[in-house]
Structure formats: C-alpha cells, structure tokens
Scaffold this active site. Structure first.
Site, PDB file in Angstrom:
ATOM      1  N   GLY A   1      26.365 -33.188  25.600  1.00 37.88           N
ATOM      2  CA  GLY A   1      26.549 -34.348  24.719  1.00 37.88           C
ATOM      3  C   GLY A   1      27.754 -35.126  25.233  1.00 37.88           C
ATOM      4  N   ARG A   2      28.367 -35.863  24.338  1.00 41.10           N
ATOM      5  CA  ARG A   2      29.502 -36.709  24.743  1.00 41.10           C
ATOM      6  C   ARG A   2      30.638 -35.871  25.327  1.00 41.10           C
ATOM      7  NH1 ARG A   2      28.043 -38.005  19.643  1.00 41.10           N
ATOM      8  NH2 ARG A   2      27.438 -40.136  19.114  1.00 41.10           N
ATOM      9  N   ILE A   3      30.975 -34.754  24.652  1.00 37.28           N
ATOM     10  CA  ILE A   3      32.115 -33.956  25.121  1.00 37.28           C
ATOM     11  C   ILE A   3      31.744 -33.229  26.419  1.00 37.28           C
ATOM     12  CG2 ILE A   3      33.833 -32.190  24.527  1.00 37.28           C
ATOM     13  CD1 ILE A   3      33.325 -32.890  21.549  1.00 37.28           C
TER      14      ILE A   3
ATOM     15  N   ARG B   1      19.024 -29.557  25.448  1.00 36.39           N
ATOM     16  CA  ARG B   1      17.661 -29.542  24.890  1.00 36.39           C
ATOM     17  C   ARG B   1      16.785 -30.540  25.636  1.00 36.39           C
ATOM     18  NH1 ARG B   1      18.389 -30.391  18.684  1.00 36.39           N
ATOM     19  NH2 ARG B   1      19.871 -31.748  19.682  1.00 36.39           N
TER      20      ARG B   1
ATOM     21  N   ARG C   1      31.562 -23.853  18.829  1.00 33.05           N
ATOM     22  CA  ARG C   1      31.680 -23.103  17.584  1.00 33.05           C
ATOM     23  C   ARG C   1      31.600 -21.618  17.908  1.00 33.05           C
ATOM     24  NH1 ARG C   1      33.590 -27.014  15.849  1.00 33.05           N
ATOM     25  NH2 ARG C   1      32.995 -28.258  14.046  1.00 33.05           N
TER      26      ARG C   1
ATOM     27  N   GLU D   1      37.330 -17.576  11.500  1.00 34.75           N
ATOM     28  CA  GLU D   1      38.622 -18.234  11.745  1.00 34.75           C
ATOM     29  C   GLU D   1      39.423 -18.270  10.447  1.00 34.75           C
ATOM     30  OE1 GLU D   1      37.776 -22.058  13.514  1.00 34.75           O
ATOM     31  OE2 GLU D   1      36.821 -21.160  15.259  1.00 34.75           O
TER      32      GLU D   1
ATOM     33  N   HIS E   1      41.457 -23.106  17.459  1.00 37.10           N
ATOM     34  CA  HIS E   1      40.568 -24.239  17.163  1.00 37.10           C
ATOM     35  C   HIS E   1      41.345 -25.572  17.151  1.00 37.10           C
ATOM     36  CE1 HIS E   1      36.562 -25.364  15.018  1.00 37.10           C
ATOM     37  NE2 HIS E   1      36.986 -26.351  15.790  1.00 37.10           N
ATOM     38  N   ILE E   2      41.862 -25.913  18.330  1.00 35.04           N
ATOM     39  CA  ILE E   2      42.686 -27.128  18.426  1.00 35.04           C
ATOM     40  C   ILE E   2      42.080 -28.163  19.386  1.00 35.04           C
ATOM     41  CG2 ILE E   2      44.897 -26.087  17.750  1.00 35.04           C
ATOM     42  CD1 ILE E   2      45.548 -25.911  20.815  1.00 35.04           C
ATOM     43  N   GLY E   3      40.758 -28.083  19.578  1.00 37.02           N
ATOM     44  CA  GLY E   3      40.098 -28.981  20.533  1.00 37.02           C
ATOM     45  C   GLY E   3      40.494 -30.445  20.392  1.00 37.02           C
TER      46      GLY E   3
HETATM   47  C1  DGY Z   1      35.105 -30.796  15.647  1.00 39.44           C
HETATM   48  O1  DGY Z   1      35.419 -31.964  15.451  1.00 39.44           O
HETATM   49  O2  DGY Z   1      33.988 -30.366  15.360  1.00 39.44           O
HETATM   50  C2  DGY Z   1      36.145 -29.940  16.268  1.00 39.44           C
HETATM   51  O3  DGY Z   1      35.749 -28.630  16.323  1.00 39.44           O
HETATM   52  C3  DGY Z   1      37.447 -30.104  15.543  1.00 39.44           C
HETATM   53  O4  DGY Z   1      38.510 -29.820  16.410  1.00 39.44           O
END
Ligand code: DGY
Length: 321
Positions: free
Chosen positions: A157-159, A179, A239, A268, A287-289
C-alpha cells in the site's frame, strides 16, 4: 444551532483542539498516557454525536449498538482493526482514518528498524553503555549488509511503497506481494510482484505492511518462518496479530532466521518478561511508527477536519471504505 458533541478519547494538545471548538462541542478524556476506561467510553459514546478514537479503543459491536446519536468515528490511525466496520455500516455510522499524512514518517521508522536489526545498532549501543567494549576485533558485533540485498514487502500500500522508495536508495532488489498486482508500482519502483511463498523464500529482509484482517491474522506462522532464509530478518510495522509470536520466537531461537525488528505486538504493551524481549537479535519498539510530533499533529488535524466536514455535510477527506 447546537454544536455537535464530540468525545475525544485521549488528551490532545489544546493548541490543536482549540481551533475546532467554534464548530464542535469537544470533551476530552483528560489523560494523555492512560486510555479511557471502557465504562467511561461506553457512557460517553452513548451520548456523543462524534468520537475521535485511538487505536487502543475497541469500537466494537457492544459499543456501537448502544449509541444513540453517534454519526461518525474518526480514528487517529491509518489502521482501523479496532473498529467493527460491519456494524458501523449497518448503523450508518461513518468511519474515517488518517492515511497519507503518516506515510513517510512510518516508512522512515520501518526502514530504521530494518537498519537497526541488520546492523545490530541497539545491541551495540547497549554494549557500549554497559561498559562491555573491550579491544576492537574483526567480527565484533558484525551484522548483515543491507545494500544490494533483497527486500520482500508484504502489503504494497502507500507505506509499503514508501519503504520500497527507501530501499531503492540502498540498491536493493525489491519484491512485493499484495492482494492485487499493481503494474504502475512495479514500473515506478522496479519492484517485482512475487507469490507470498516465493517472496518469503527469496528475501533477505521480509517487511510486513499488511493491515490486520481475518485473512492476515497469523499469516506469519511456523511454516512461513521455516521457509525463510537462515540469514533473513523479519520486520513488522503493521499490526502485531499478523504474526504468530510463538512461531517467531521458535524461528529465532532455533536460528532459522537471523533477527527481527518489531514495532507492534499481539498484546500491547507487551509484558517485560515476554520471551521475544529476551533475545538480543530482536529490536523492539513501542508502536511508534507514525510518532513524530509533526505527523501526530497532522493526524489530529485530519481527524478533527473530518469531524467538522461530517457535521457540515461536506465530503469526508478520508472515509474508510
Ligand atoms: C496506524 O496509524 O495505524 C499506526 O499503527 C499508528 O502508529
């Protein structure tokens, strides 16, 4: 006309929220660190016209069915597995998320995690801080190269695409699985669409960017880790529940793979005595993405903009399909 009553489930900076108080009657849970207790969340959502929620809030069937005037849930995350979308649809409650604004920030962190795991950066830092640094030696804390290796991105996807862009800078060979195949992405990023099992077998770095759904839950299981290369490094910034953590642990201790970089976990916060945290070859983050100040503020503004638009009958900026 009465302003719509919005409940925000965590204390957000007043400097951001105040700009919206003219249009919205906003109440915030006063704690920044502590999630709103379930009982309070149920009470507030029963009265609210709109909710601004965190990924830690379970917006499930029980909650949605006891609402009276709730029209919209604006989730401060791109992922929305914390929300029962089916029930929200049935109840005609709109749901929005925060894509785009966090793409580059999350990709930076994901690539950072990959680099940290490959080059043993955290382990090396601990080594120095603990005073363990003795004489220089040829293989001291020797890690794995990143440049010219193969990265396999699961979930383009985008990320995922933004991670691939970073990989180009490291002259990496890029495989992806999704997919659906995207020819445009393939041309733009010189990425090769690969079946999941082939990607798993061929990649030096496997990066999970898939959303959590019933199909992706535990998709990285014992059999999947067993197919990986011995020197493979597994990165998860999507996730936690897409990974069977027990299977990952076994793959690491049995040296079936070389390391892991994890920003997300099944539960978490993860318990401090969790077996995965005892392994040097695992880099763990809480969880600091998307956690930069600039991006988190953009996410908050996007949530609040969606709420304002909803109540003024304007098109939502980022509705969840
Ligand atoms: C999200 O936006 O889904 C990320 O997991 C939050 O950092």
């Amino acid at each position: 006309m009465q302003k719509p009553y919005i409940f925000i489930t965590r204390a957000l900076p007043e400097s951001v929220v105040r700009l919206y108080r003219d249009q919205l009657n906003i109440e915030m849970w006063p704690e920044e660190q502590e999630p709103v207790p379930r009982k309070v969340l149920l009470e507030k959502s029963a009265q609210a016209d709109g909710l601004l929620t965190m990924l830690t809030d379970s917006i499930d069937q029980e909650l949605l069915e006891q609402t009276n005037s709730l029209g919209i849930v604006s989730n401060l995350a791109v992922g929305y597995d914390n929300i029962d979308i089916t029930v929200a649809k049935e109840k005609q409650i709109a749901v929005t998320n925060t894509p785009d604004v966090l793409t580059d920030t999350t990709a930076d962190l994901t690539f950072g995690l990959l680099m940290a795991a490959a080059r043993r950066i955290v382990e090396a830092s601990e080594f120095v801080k603990k005073g363990e640094w003795g004489p220089w030696s040829p293989l001291l804390l020797a890690g794995s190269d990143i440049h010219h290796k193969t990265i396999g991105i699961v979930g383009m996807g985008r990320i995922g695409e933004a991670v691939a862009k970073r990989a180009i800078g490291f002259d990496m060979n890029i495989l992806y699985h999704n997919r659906s195949r995207n020819k445009e992405t393939e041309e733009k990023l010189e990425a090769t669409f690969t079946e999941f099992h082939e990607l798993i077998e061929q990649s030096d770095f496997i990066v999970s960017m898939v959303p959590l759904t019933s199909e992706t839950r535990h998709m990285f299981d014992r059999a999947t880790f067993q197919r990986m290369k011995e020197g493979a490094i597994f990165i998860n910034a999507s996730r936690g529940a897409v990974v069977d953590e027990q299977a990952l642990y076994e793959a690491l201790v049995n040296k079936e793979i070389a390391g892991a970089g994890l920003d997300v976990f099944e539960k978490e916060p993860i318990e401090a005595d969790h077996p995965l945290l005892q392994l040097n070859q695992v880099v763990c983050l809480p969880h600091i993405g998307s956690a930069t100040r600039e991006t988190r503020i953009k996410m908050m503004e996007l949530c609040l903009d969606n709420l304002c638009r909803f109540f003024s009958d304007e098109k939502l900026l980022t509705p969840v399909k």
